[in-house]
Motif scaffolding. Sequence first.
Motif, mmCIF file in Angstrom:
data_model
loop_
_atom_site.group_PDB
_atom_site.id
_atom_site.type_symbol
_atom_site.label_atom_id
_atom_site.label_comp_id
_atom_site.label_asym_id
_atom_site.label_seq_id
_atom_site.Cartn_x
_atom_site.Cartn_y
_atom_site.Cartn_z
ATOM 1 N N ASN A 129 0.833 -1.202 0.000
ATOM 2 C CA ASN A 129 0.000 0.000 0.000
ATOM 3 C C ASN A 129 0.865 1.247 0.000
ATOM 4 O OD1 ASN A 129 -1.850 -2.132 1.588
ATOM 5 N ND2 ASN A 129 -3.169 -0.632 0.581
ATOM 6 N N ALA A 130 1.947 1.223 0.789
ATOM 7 C CA ALA A 130 2.862 2.363 0.812
ATOM 8 C C ALA A 130 3.483 2.585 -0.559
ATOM 9 C CB ALA A 130 3.948 2.133 1.860
ATOM 10 N N ALA A 131 3.903 1.505 -1.208
ATOM 11 C CA ALA A 131 4.508 1.627 -2.532
ATOM 12 C C ALA A 131 3.510 2.213 -3.536
ATOM 13 C CB ALA A 131 5.010 0.270 -3.004
ATOM 14 N N ALA A 132 2.255 1.768 -3.462
ATOM 15 C CA ALA A 132 1.236 2.293 -4.373
ATOM 16 C C ALA A 132 0.978 3.770 -4.115
ATOM 17 C CB ALA A 132 -0.051 1.489 -4.223
ATOM 18 N N ALA A 133 0.896 4.151 -2.840
ATOM 19 C CA ALA A 133 0.615 5.550 -2.502
ATOM 20 C C ALA A 133 1.748 6.474 -2.928
ATOM 21 C CB ALA A 133 0.366 5.674 -1.005
ATOM 22 N N LEU A 134 2.977 6.012 -2.755
ATOM 23 C CA LEU A 134 4.141 6.826 -3.079
ATOM 24 C C LEU A 134 4.575 6.686 -4.534
ATOM 25 C CD1 LEU A 134 6.266 6.037 0.109
ATOM 26 C CD2 LEU A 134 4.987 8.145 -0.344
ATOM 27 N N GLU A 135 3.961 5.751 -5.244
ATOM 28 C CA GLU A 135 4.338 5.434 -6.631
ATOM 29 C C GLU A 135 5.824 5.103 -6.709
ATOM 30 O OE1 GLU A 135 2.960 8.730 -8.998
ATOM 31 O OE2 GLU A 135 0.899 7.965 -9.000
ATOM 32 N N GLU A 136 6.232 4.219 -5.786
ATOM 33 C CA GLU A 136 7.624 3.782 -5.692
ATOM 34 C C GLU A 136 7.704 2.272 -5.894
ATOM 35 O OE1 GLU A 136 10.342 5.519 -5.285
ATOM 36 O OE2 GLU A 136 9.795 7.417 -4.319
ATOM 37 N N ASN A 137 8.845 1.819 -6.367
ATOM 38 C CA ASN A 137 9.105 0.398 -6.439
ATOM 39 C C ASN A 137 9.231 -0.151 -5.017
ATOM 40 O OD1 ASN A 137 10.662 -2.126 -6.566
ATOM 41 N ND2 ASN A 137 10.916 -1.644 -8.720
ATOM 42 N N PRO A 138 8.564 -1.259 -4.685
ATOM 43 C CA PRO A 138 8.681 -1.801 -3.321
ATOM 44 C C PRO A 138 10.120 -2.058 -2.891
ATOM 45 C CG PRO A 138 6.876 -2.868 -4.469
ATOM 46 C CD PRO A 138 7.574 -2.014 -5.488
ATOM 47 N N ALA A 139 10.974 -2.460 -3.823
ATOM 48 C CA ALA A 139 12.372 -2.707 -3.471
ATOM 49 C C ALA A 139 13.074 -1.427 -3.037
ATOM 50 C CB ALA A 139 13.113 -3.343 -4.643
ATOM 51 N N ASP A 140 12.688 -0.298 -3.614
ATOM 52 C CA ASP A 140 13.285 0.973 -3.198
ATOM 53 C C ASP A 140 12.847 1.345 -1.790
ATOM 54 O OD1 ASP A 140 14.607 1.241 -5.623
ATOM 55 O OD2 ASP A 140 12.969 2.369 -6.544
ATOM 56 N N LEU A 141 11.596 1.016 -1.443
ATOM 57 C CA LEU A 141 11.145 1.263 -0.070
ATOM 58 C C LEU A 141 11.885 0.365 0.912
ATOM 59 C CD1 LEU A 141 7.250 1.607 -0.314
ATOM 60 C CD2 LEU A 141 8.994 3.371 -0.540
ATOM 61 N N ALA A 142 12.196 -0.852 0.481
ATOM 62 C CA ALA A 142 12.848 -1.806 1.370
ATOM 63 C C ALA A 142 14.338 -1.546 1.528
ATOM 64 C CB ALA A 142 12.636 -3.226 0.840
ATOM 65 N N ALA A 143 14.938 -0.852 0.586
ATOM 66 C CA ALA A 143 16.399 -0.745 0.526
ATOM 67 C C ALA A 143 17.057 -0.218 1.802
ATOM 68 C CB ALA A 143 16.804 0.112 -0.676
ATOM 69 N N PRO A 144 16.508 0.800 2.487
ATOM 70 C CA PRO A 144 17.213 1.317 3.665
ATOM 71 C C PRO A 144 17.193 0.387 4.885
ATOM 72 C CG PRO A 144 15.656 2.945 2.779
ATOM 73 C CD PRO A 144 15.332 1.622 2.159
ATOM 74 N N PHE A 145 16.418 -0.697 4.831
ATOM 75 C CA PHE A 145 16.166 -1.496 6.030
ATOM 76 C C PHE A 145 17.001 -2.772 6.022
ATOM 77 C CE2 PHE A 145 12.488 1.165 5.385
ATOM 78 C CZ PHE A 145 12.276 1.676 6.649
ATOM 79 N N ASP A 146 17.468 -3.129 7.209
ATOM 80 C CA ASP A 146 18.166 -4.402 7.379
ATOM 81 C C ASP A 146 17.195 -5.573 7.362
ATOM 82 O OD1 ASP A 146 20.984 -3.443 7.961
ATOM 83 O OD2 ASP A 146 19.832 -2.335 9.456
#
Length: 347
Positions: A177-194
């Motif tokens: 849902n966050a990826a859809a709202a931000l129009e971002e690739n889910p992998a880009d949202l995940a990238a900063p996290f361990d």
Amino acid sequence: MDIIDLRSDTVTHPTPQMREAMATAAVGDDVYGEDPTVNRLQEKAAGMLGKEAALFVPSGTMGNLVSILAHCQRGDEVILGDLAHTFLFEAGGMAVVGGVQPRTVPNRPDGSLELEDIRAAIRPDDPHFPQTRLITLESTHNRCLGVALAVEYCCAVGGLAREYGLALHLDGARLFNAAAALEENPADLAAPFDSLTFCLSKGLSAPVGSLIVGPLDFIRRAHRARKLLGGGMRQAGVLAAAGIVALDTMVERLADDHRRAQDLAAQLAVLEGLNVENPVPATNMVYLSLEGDVELSGPDFAARLETYGVRVGRVGPRRFRLVTHFWIGDAQVDSAAAAIADVLAQG
């Protein structure tokens, strides 16, 4: 009477395609790592989020607890928001099971934690104090009106975590849902996290399950923690099969849920007696409360809506959360708004 259930997106039922996949799934003993469908789901999840490995667990609550146990030792401390789901709604598992202490800082309205608040909460190296080991964020943020954290903010927190040698975990129950709202690739949202978790059984409509993703060594520790918590599910391919269909068919349509939440909020915002807290919902959640001049109690308001076949989630004495999902179409949005208008008009 057809029920319009807006209490949560956890009420979603599996689609016919999911049921077919479940009925025909190849299975094996997942505790031995031999369930081919579970393995395929885990590989798919890790690939979608750009991580090395993934682990299938029964629930998001277990996913977050397993992640904390894999990052922390007894006596360690986790920094997280005071409105975080992990802090408020997961039965104190990190403390009860893991002996890990939560250290909360205030959530801002946008779901974020002030960077300087995080920095101030990090313990110095002193034997009097627990050791800070982990920072946890949440996106979308349930109790902050369903907002999504920006990639730039998550990267900034990730930089702060690295500066102090800390791990960073995301409770991403509604990550897609966050990826859809931000129009971002889910992998880009995940990238900063361990590490991060996401749920299959909310907006993605699968019946059961969450995934933990992260580096291979972390997932190995998480596997041990899952065993400790009784999360080995043996022939779990019948559940994983629905998760694969969910990832294949449900991710791209989440924007429809967000559009319908916006439509619902717009119809409710014009009604006298209601305070719609997020008139333009960021994702699939509408928060509202009864104004002071409405004599109905919160329970009575919800009970009267039930007679119309509309269910809403109570999150306060006179405050409610309405969540759109796959089984709520345009007609259901209109019917729910009309029912709320009628209940308010009756007083």
